[in-house]
Design a protein around this motif. Structure first.
Motif, PDB file in Angstrom:
ATOM      1  N   ILE A 202       0.863  -1.182   0.000  1.00  0.00           N
ATOM      2  CA  ILE A 202       0.000   0.000   0.000  1.00  0.00           C
ATOM      3  C   ILE A 202       0.898   1.231   0.000  1.00  0.00           C
ATOM      4  O   ILE A 202       1.876   1.294   0.755  1.00  0.00           O
ATOM      5  N   ALA A 203       0.590   2.200  -0.845  1.00  0.00           N
ATOM      6  CA  ALA A 203       1.348   3.445  -0.892  1.00  0.00           C
ATOM      7  C   ALA A 203       0.433   4.621  -0.566  1.00  0.00           C
ATOM      8  O   ALA A 203      -0.756   4.611  -0.920  1.00  0.00           O
ATOM      9  N   MET A 204       0.992   5.602   0.122  1.00  0.00           N
ATOM     10  CA  MET A 204       0.272   6.828   0.432  1.00  0.00           C
ATOM     11  C   MET A 204       1.151   8.020   0.069  1.00  0.00           C
ATOM     12  O   MET A 204       2.293   8.108   0.528  1.00  0.00           O
ATOM     13  N   ALA A 222      -1.889   7.840  -7.804  1.00  0.00           N
ATOM     14  CA  ALA A 222      -2.749   6.656  -7.668  1.00  0.00           C
ATOM     15  C   ALA A 222      -2.990   5.996  -9.020  1.00  0.00           C
ATOM     16  O   ALA A 222      -2.970   4.761  -9.134  1.00  0.00           O
ATOM     17  N   SER A 223      -3.209   6.791 -10.038  1.00  0.00           N
ATOM     18  CA  SER A 223      -3.495   6.211 -11.357  1.00  0.00           C
ATOM     19  C   SER A 223      -2.272   5.505 -11.935  1.00  0.00           C
ATOM     20  O   SER A 223      -2.405   4.469 -12.615  1.00  0.00           O
ATOM     21  N   LEU A 224      -1.074   6.028 -11.664  1.00  0.00           N
ATOM     22  CA  LEU A 224       0.149   5.407 -12.174  1.00  0.00           C
ATOM     23  C   LEU A 224       0.401   4.031 -11.551  1.00  0.00           C
ATOM     24  O   LEU A 224       1.035   3.175 -12.164  1.00  0.00           O
ATOM     25  N   LEU A 225      -0.084   3.842 -10.338  1.00  0.00           N
ATOM     26  CA  LEU A 225       0.135   2.575  -9.632  1.00  0.00           C
ATOM     27  C   LEU A 225      -1.077   1.652  -9.672  1.00  0.00           C
ATOM     28  O   LEU A 225      -1.050   0.566  -9.089  1.00  0.00           O
ATOM     29  N   SER A 226      -2.114   2.072 -10.360  1.00  0.00           N
ATOM     30  CA  SER A 226      -3.334   1.275 -10.440  1.00  0.00           C
ATOM     31  C   SER A 226      -3.044  -0.094 -11.023  1.00  0.00           C
ATOM     32  O   SER A 226      -2.354  -0.233 -12.038  1.00  0.00           O
ATOM     33  N   GLY A 227      -3.545  -1.125 -10.347  1.00  0.00           N
ATOM     34  CA  GLY A 227      -3.329  -2.490 -10.790  1.00  0.00           C
ATOM     35  C   GLY A 227      -2.045  -3.108 -10.283  1.00  0.00           C
ATOM     36  O   GLY A 227      -1.831  -4.312 -10.444  1.00  0.00           O
ATOM     37  N   GLU A 228      -1.158  -2.298  -9.663  1.00  0.00           N
ATOM     38  CA  GLU A 228       0.103  -2.802  -9.122  1.00  0.00           C
ATOM     39  C   GLU A 228       0.083  -2.881  -7.598  1.00  0.00           C
ATOM     40  O   GLU A 228       0.584  -3.825  -7.010  1.00  0.00           O
ATOM     41  N   MET A 229      -0.467  -1.858  -6.981  1.00  0.00           N
ATOM     42  CA  MET A 229      -0.572  -1.829  -5.524  1.00  0.00           C
ATOM     43  C   MET A 229      -1.721  -0.905  -5.154  1.00  0.00           C
ATOM     44  O   MET A 229      -2.156  -0.071  -5.962  1.00  0.00           O
ATOM     45  N   GLU A 230      -2.194  -1.048  -3.944  1.00  0.00           N
ATOM     46  CA  GLU A 230      -3.242  -0.167  -3.450  1.00  0.00           C
ATOM     47  C   GLU A 230      -2.650   1.190  -3.109  1.00  0.00           C
ATOM     48  O   GLU A 230      -1.562   1.282  -2.532  1.00  0.00           O
TER      49      GLU A 230
END
Length: 238
Positions: A202-204, A222-230
């Motif tokens: 999970i990234a914040m 968030a969109s750049l990491l979509s499908g890779e991590m929450e």
């Protein structure tokens, strides 16, 4: 034979990695107060990182971690609100001149590569610096991020940094990453790559909305990491 199998099963459980649910439990525990300020009790003690603009109702601190002495990371006013005679402050050495008033809290200095255990929580200082914008956070200052671990969980707070090679050696459940693009990361994409480097579940995003970065940048992260991590976008508590 059954006794041997039971013993082997117990040993496997002891050596097993953190459960997937641990990342969610850690993320659920985090309160963001804006900029780089987070609070959690997931490890047991009440722990803050880089407390800045805190309400009067903010919980008292057992442990406070400070990444460096810049005024948006080290706030004497915030520290006075949450410190007690049992509080331990973990900070880089350059913070000491601003902590002279803290006569009731213990101060522990860490440099990159050093660690300390406080109340059962392991706190490791890891490098944080600029590669391109070196006038802001030079490597020679030995400023830090932190990997806080315990109870089967690991939290990475990157501090003020660009994407640096040392991130490849970090494994965490939750990563708190600055977005840039003025003082820290050079782009939102670089921030996303940093979350990948530390293998976060999970990234914040953090360090936006004050001196650099916007909510739109957080949404792009968030969109750049979509499908890779929450990715979780928190609203700052007030």
């Amino acid at each position: 034979m059954s006794r041997i199998l039971a013993t082997l099963a117990a040993l496997l459980l002891l050596s097993a990695p953190a459960l997937a649910g641990d990342a969610a439990r850690l993320a659920d525990s985090l309160t963001w107060y804006g900029q780089s300020t987070f609070h959690t009790t997931a490890f047991g003690p009440s722990l803050y990182i880089d407390p800045l603009d805190l309400p009067d109702t903010a919980p008292k601190a057992d442990i406070i971690c400070i990444t460096h002495s810049h005024k948006d990371h080290l706030s004497p006013e915030a520290l006075k609100k949450i410190s007690t005679d049992k509080t331990v402050i973990v900070a880089t050495r350059d913070c000491n001149s601003k902590l002279k008033w803290v006569d009731k809290a213990e101060v522990v200095n860490l440099a990159p590569g050093q660690s300390v255990e406080v109340a059962g929580v392991r706190i490791e200082a890891v490098p944080a610096y600029n590669i391109r914008k070196t006038k802001y956070h030079p490597r020679s200052n030995k400023w830090v991020g932190y990997v806080v671990s315990g109870a089967g969980m690991a939290l990475y707070h990157a501090g003020d940094t660009e994407r640096i090679p040392e991130m490849q050696a970090i494994d965490c459940d939750v990563a708190l990453v600055p977005l840039g693009q003025t003082y820290t990361m050079n782009s939102v994409a670089e921030a996303a790559d940093s979350a990948r480097d530390v293998r976060a579940e999970i990234a914040m995003p953090m360090h936006y909305g004050l001196a650099e970065g916007t909510r739109a940048d957080a949404e792009k992260f968030a969109s750049l990491l979509s499908g890779e991590m929450e990715v979780r976008l928190l609203d700052a508590a007030r």
